[in-house]
Enzyme design. Structure first.
Site, PDB file in Angstrom:
ATOM      1  N   ASN A   1      -8.278   2.230  10.757  1.00  0.00           N
ATOM      2  CA  ASN A   1      -7.402   1.949  11.890  1.00  0.00           C
ATOM      3  C   ASN A   1      -7.875   2.692  13.133  1.00  0.00           C
ATOM      4  O   ASN A   1      -8.300   2.093  14.102  1.00  0.00           O
ATOM      5  CB  ASN A   1      -5.954   2.338  11.537  1.00  0.00           C
ATOM      6  CG  ASN A   1      -4.957   1.912  12.611  1.00  0.00           C
ATOM      7  OD1 ASN A   1      -5.319   1.332  13.626  1.00  0.00           O
ATOM      8  ND2 ASN A   1      -3.695   2.203  12.399  1.00  0.00           N
ATOM      9  N   THR A   2      -7.866   4.028  13.059  1.00  0.00           N
ATOM     10  CA  THR A   2      -8.172   4.830  14.245  1.00  0.00           C
ATOM     11  C   THR A   2      -9.563   4.543  14.807  1.00  0.00           C
ATOM     12  O   THR A   2      -9.752   4.518  16.023  1.00  0.00           O
ATOM     13  CB  THR A   2      -8.069   6.326  13.909  1.00  0.00           C
ATOM     14  OG1 THR A   2      -6.855   6.549  13.193  1.00  0.00           O
ATOM     15  CG2 THR A   2      -8.052   7.171  15.156  1.00  0.00           C
TER      16      THR A   2
ATOM     17  N   ALA B   1      -9.402   5.648   5.131  1.00  0.00           N
ATOM     18  CA  ALA B   1      -9.291   6.801   6.013  1.00  0.00           C
ATOM     19  C   ALA B   1     -10.602   7.555   6.144  1.00  0.00           C
ATOM     20  O   ALA B   1     -11.313   7.768   5.169  1.00  0.00           O
ATOM     21  CB  ALA B   1      -8.233   7.793   5.527  1.00  0.00           C
ATOM     22  N   GLY B   2     -10.920   7.940   7.365  1.00  0.00           N
ATOM     23  CA  GLY B   2     -12.026   8.853   7.598  1.00  0.00           C
ATOM     24  C   GLY B   2     -13.227   8.259   8.299  1.00  0.00           C
ATOM     25  O   GLY B   2     -14.051   8.990   8.835  1.00  0.00           O
TER      26      GLY B   2
ATOM     27  N   GLY C   1      -7.575   9.587  10.413  1.00  0.00           N
ATOM     28  CA  GLY C   1      -7.672   9.748  11.862  1.00  0.00           C
ATOM     29  C   GLY C   1      -8.694  10.772  12.322  1.00  0.00           C
ATOM     30  O   GLY C   1      -8.793  11.067  13.508  1.00  0.00           O
TER      31      GLY C   1
ATOM     32  N   LYS D   1       0.850  -1.192   0.000  1.00  0.00           N
ATOM     33  CA  LYS D   1       0.000   0.000   0.000  1.00  0.00           C
ATOM     34  C   LYS D   1       0.890   1.248   0.000  1.00  0.00           C
ATOM     35  O   LYS D   1       1.624   1.495   0.949  1.00  0.00           O
ATOM     36  CB  LYS D   1      -0.907   0.023   1.224  1.00  0.00           C
ATOM     37  CG  LYS D   1      -1.872   1.188   1.136  1.00  0.00           C
ATOM     38  CD  LYS D   1      -2.603   1.456   2.404  1.00  0.00           C
ATOM     39  CE  LYS D   1      -3.058   2.918   2.406  1.00  0.00           C
ATOM     40  NZ  LYS D   1      -3.353   3.394   3.747  1.00  0.00           N
TER      41      LYS D   1
END
Lengths: 258, 258, 258, 258
Positions: B210-211, B188-189, B162, B101
């Site tokens: 992830n976050t 993301a997001g 994040g 990635k």
């Protein structure tokens, strides 16, 4: 989810937080298949429309066993307090049901509740020994009054019945959830899975839907989608989401960078 | 879901459509527990930060078996093409990974991609035999160029890394999905379960996060929430949602009313 | 507004923050009437489509006096850097214009910018002495690169050109505004007055629109609506809005209640 | 706007569609300056809190001439029907006002209306000869009942009073507008200019606000912003906005391209 996560309605525990309607399907086979795929343990039944007592016609009870699934008679199609009360009395005589979903509708176009008539019918039914789950608008003050009156569940609309618009006013639903001791169930307005998850993330005990499943191109698959969506939203609510931030921070600690 | 619903990335089939990051957890035990609860079959690893090769330190591979879980080395923390390319070459030497990635970041504040540098790095890596999954902005024209260049997956951002804001521009994601032949994965997001479901309802092949999991109050439970949310969104997409309507119609046929 | 509130573009001050396109009107009379109702002091002109030089045809300059209104030649319809550069050189020869709006489009369906080609054309035009206002995607990193290159205004899209969807990603626009020293003008995507006000509330210097006015049922009245909307949004931005609160507090002090 | 665009309330024509509250300002000078900047021709006055009769204290009427500005006494702070009715009777005796704004609040936290008590007070006041403008929840069925009862204006909440959240449920407001013959005025919830414009675009006759102006950093400038916002939204509503489209089309005709 490994943790036990049940909720209690009128003294009985349920594992599933998805309540489904039984209207709008092409036949009882499809209704039963959708209910099974949804994992629902409670179904609503429009007693003025669905045959639950005439043995010469196909009967819903032959497809969904009332010993396994809680039947929740509703008053769909009632536009005044009297007809709603009468309908539920007939239902109690026919099937012994005293846990009921009251809806007194205000007009044909929106199927929004007529709140004064809803208060009137709720009072009469509660006095008559019914356990009343009440379809209402998303007004926190009215919701409190219905709870104080003795309703066993508050069921505010998320959007017009059958509109599939998703929850229009999350602030109202959240205000109701915060102040209410009996179960709050979002009733009407969900269109797709993310709507159901978003409703559960507001802290509702459960969600009721019919059209979103019955009018999907593949109702059985959508029923399964909704089952997962309700779980997802419930678990996310319990897990405690991350705070929103305007700016990013890296998804790995930055400390190692320098 | 009884139907088989897998997707293919770089020639290999996967059942799970949720890809999770491995950063931000308190230790590798928690990382492994969250990955397991999420059902993910692919994880991203920031090779500049996570120990995958020094046997004297705790190693991620001791907690997440690379034979069962696909490791996706990423270039988190790289702010130019050269360092991204170099990082992935080292990763290939260390672990043999050629499915990677790529992310070349534009600034510390937003961690948005630097698109010209991303193009440059992608070209170099593809020439070098890598199978490049590419983190990019949500620009349909750029996404097409990256696909034409030979990237094996397009990974547009949903919101700042994040931030947990949810997908900010569904129109862009939808435009990208419609035009792309390789997998589109929102990267993301996402902040909570309904965000993930909404992303899948746009027709993406999968979602990376992830976050949202690592920074939930209960990461393991949130990982499970996300597993269900991705299923829910995927099934709802396949099931074909009901149309939205401004006005209600009843959840049971009105014909019986008169 | 009694306070003086002008903005500066390429060394010249303007009072109006609304820039309007000149396409899509039924004739030049209507174009001129809409421009006047909008209060715009700058108009964009698609030099490949609008007659600005052939005196045997109706000419826009006969309806909108270039001594009073700043003409901003644009490259609408150009899908590569070369044709955009060539188009603007011809415009400079024909009308002496060196303040120009560059747009290099990526595809016919969305009319999104091709960013690599936009960079290329911008670099070439700046070298050639043009003052370049640049239509770009809403990517903060790209916006910074275009500013660093020497563009005199950054014009991120709010939504697909002609879509009328309103600003899809306020976070992106806000990030761009915060980091940019030259004027930021939202370009494309506004559909109605509240969209324009919302854009200005993000702190943009101005807004460019065409379709929202030209395709309203009454374009002249909509032009006036947009004039007021831009003022409203600008003043609200300067005035500093109240904070949002989840709960109400009374609109009169509660102290007197007891 | 060159066209004449007035609206009629209780038999009198007004040009301004912005009604403002008079609470929360630091003194009557600021109140008067904000009202003037807003262009409002009608102001609401909390008669239990604002001095309109004691000549030994500063009086609002010395700052806002009741011959030029319509005073609308309201019942802010009343939590039951009786106190609301009594308050308005005292106001009528003191100032001769019979056009009044009724609000019977349900709780301190949200200041939402108590609808049963609102019905009761409205009925009593109408019988008593008052022209009742009624603050209500955004329930179309209740709005219809209040109109049928004889209220001269329906004033549904957009969001909790003083919250500044903007109109939470445009579908509800739109349903109310479509069905109502007397003026519909959005009351409460507006936070900034675009909120006011968006409200007017739904077709309301006007908007009432207080906190959004009084608690802006610069109340006078925000009052001007709101004046323009209401004009902008009104004109956009009359002008008839362009349809929304998912895909772009060019802002100049494509015909000339080939």
């Amino acid at each position: 989810m490994s943790i036990k996560d049940t909720w209690t309605l009128a003294g009985k525990d349920y594992g599933s937080r998805l309540i489904v309607g039984t209207g709008k399907y092409k036949d009882f086979e499809e209704t039963a298949a959708a209910v099974e795929a949804s994992g629902a343990e409670i179904v609503t039944v429009a007693v003025r429309r669905v045959n639950v007592s005439d043995p010469n016609q196909p009967m819903l009870v032959d497809y969904l066993d009332p010993k396994k699934i809680t039947y929740l008679p509703n008053t769909a199609g009632c536009f005044d307090a009297d007809s709603a009360v009468r309908t539920l009395r007939l239902a109690r005589e026919a099937g012994g049901w005293d846990l009921v979903k009251l809806e007194v509708l205000g007009d044909q176009k929106t199927l929004y509740p007529n709140m004064p008539a809803t208060f009137e019918a709720a009072e009469s039914l509660i006095k008559d020994g019914f356990k009343v789950m009440v379809y209402c608008n998303d007004d926190p003050i009215a919701a409190k009054q219905l709870e104080d009156m003795g309703c066993v569940a508050i069921m505010p609309l998320g959007a017009p019945i059958g509109s599939g618009l998703g929850i229009q006013n999350p602030v109202h639903i959240r205000l109701i959830v915060e102040q209410t001791s009996v179960p709050v169930l979002v009733d009407a307005g969900v269109g797709t899975a993310s709507d159901a998850a978003a409703g559960m993330e507001l802290g509702c005990e459960g969600i009721l839907m019919n059209t979103a499943i019955a009018e999907a191109k593949d109702p059985i698959l959508m029923a399964s989608a909704m089952k997962h969506a309700v779980w997802a939203g419930r678990q996310a609510y319990l897990a405690g989401r991350m705070p929103k931030k305007l700016y990013a921070d890296p998804s790995s600690p930055l400390s190692g960078l320098i």
